[in-house]
Design an enzyme around this catalytic site. Structure first.
Site, PDB file in Angstrom:
ATOM      1  N   VAL A  27      -2.699   6.819 -12.173  1.00 17.94           N
ATOM      2  CA  VAL A  27      -2.774   8.257 -11.925  1.00 17.94           C
ATOM      3  C   VAL A  27      -1.646   8.937 -12.694  1.00 17.94           C
ATOM      4  O   VAL A  27      -0.464   8.571 -12.549  1.00 17.94           O
ATOM      5  CB  VAL A  27      -2.643   8.563 -10.415  1.00 17.94           C
ATOM      6  N   ASP A  78       4.809   4.087   5.450  1.00 14.96           N
ATOM      7  CA  ASP A  78       5.988   4.449   4.647  1.00 14.96           C
ATOM      8  C   ASP A  78       5.785   5.857   4.106  1.00 14.96           C
ATOM      9  O   ASP A  78       5.720   6.095   2.901  1.00 14.96           O
ATOM     10  CB  ASP A  78       6.186   3.441   3.526  1.00 14.96           C
ATOM     11  N   GLU A  96       1.917  -0.556   2.259  1.00 13.98           N
ATOM     12  CA  GLU A  96       2.321  -1.831   2.854  1.00 13.98           C
ATOM     13  C   GLU A  96       2.488  -1.760   4.369  1.00 13.98           C
ATOM     14  O   GLU A  96       2.330  -2.753   5.064  1.00 13.98           O
ATOM     15  CB  GLU A  96       3.655  -2.317   2.251  1.00 13.98           C
TER      16      GLU A  96
END
Length: 283
Positions: A128, A236, A256
């Protein structure tokens, strides 16, 4: 922090050969496949191992019809790690499912769980275009964010914030994010998460040196609310895990820590990390 370890380096020539041989198997009918512009990111984090590259191939055996893809491979980290376990398949499944929602994520291409290809499991996604607020130097004090006018920084903040909120508005059941549940760890998503953090502490630190952590864990276990909202949580959640085109968030990355839970935890993490990078540094 000068005392932080240096992320591992990878033999890029070997990685190019390995990626090319593997990509041929993922692109049936591809001819004369080339891997170019292979590199690691300019600002490498510690939670993953990342390779960026371009793939160029012919679809008809001639050079008349060439295809080109700008790709990113995220690999399970080795050496210094910040997580006791690392599940690339989970991250791939989460972002693949988000591809049909209004949460901006990269297009997911392939998941490879066989470690014989690059030495570890990995997945590949489209790259991106855009910029990421920097962790080093912290984005409030260095990099490109402080160069923005105050009104532009406001737009940046709210665009990133809105992208986070879109995650929480999803119907996680219809999108089948129930695979994130870990009933063997507890009866509720919160109990499961606290159990996970107990294991994290055991893995990552000497309890005798951190009595406050012990007290906090005990308090959290004893004061679990019984009626928590449940949604998909990014985990996160922070500006440094988003890609921006100008002041607009065009990708939410680094999944994650994705889990089911009360979305207010993503809000708290977002604010706490931003305060660490501002008030925590005297800014």
């Amino acid at each position: 922090d000068l005392n932080m370890p240096t992320p591992r380096t990878r033999d890029l020539d070997l990685a190019r050969q390995q990626l090319r041989a593997w990509l041929v198997t993922q692109l049936p009918g591809a001819h004369d496949l080339q891997i170019t512009e292979l590199r690691g990111p300019s600002e490498t984090g510690f939670s993953s191992d990342t390779l960026m590259f371009d793939a160029d191939w012919s679809a008809d055996g001639t050079h008349r019809e060439r295809h080109r893809a700008r790709l990113v491979a995220r690999l399970k980290p080795t050496g210094f790690t910040v997580f006791p376990t690392y599940d690339v398949a989970m991250q791939y499944r989460v972002m693949k499912a988000l591809g049909d929602t209004d949460v901006p994520v990269p297009r997911m291409r392939w998941l490879e769980e066989d470690p014989s290809v690059l030495g570890v499991p990995f997945y590949v996604m489209d790259r991106v275009d855009g910029r990421v607020p920097t962790d080093n130097p912290p984005y409030h004090t260095g990099g490109w964010v402080p160069e923005l006018a105050p009104a532009e920084r406001t737009e940046l903040w709210w665009s990133g914030f809105d992208a986070m909120a879109r995650v929480h508005r999803l119907d996680w059941r219809s999108l089948r994010f129930d695979f994130l549940a870990k009933p063997e760890r507890g009866a509720s998503p919160l109990a499961q998460q606290l159990h996970e953090y107990d294991e994290f502490v055991e893995w990552g630190m000497d309890r005798s040196r951190h009595p406050l952590v012990e007290r906090a864990q005990g308090w959290l276990h004893a004061h679990q609310p019984a009626d928590e909202a449940v949604g998909l949580c990014w985990g996160d959640s922070r500006l440094g895990n988003q890609i921006f085109n100008g002041t607009q968030c065009v990708a939410v990355i680094d999944w994650e820590m994705a889990r089911l839970g009360d979305p207010v935890q993503d809000l708290a993490w977002w604010l706490a990390l931003d305060r660490c990078f501002s008030e925590g540094l005297g800014v």
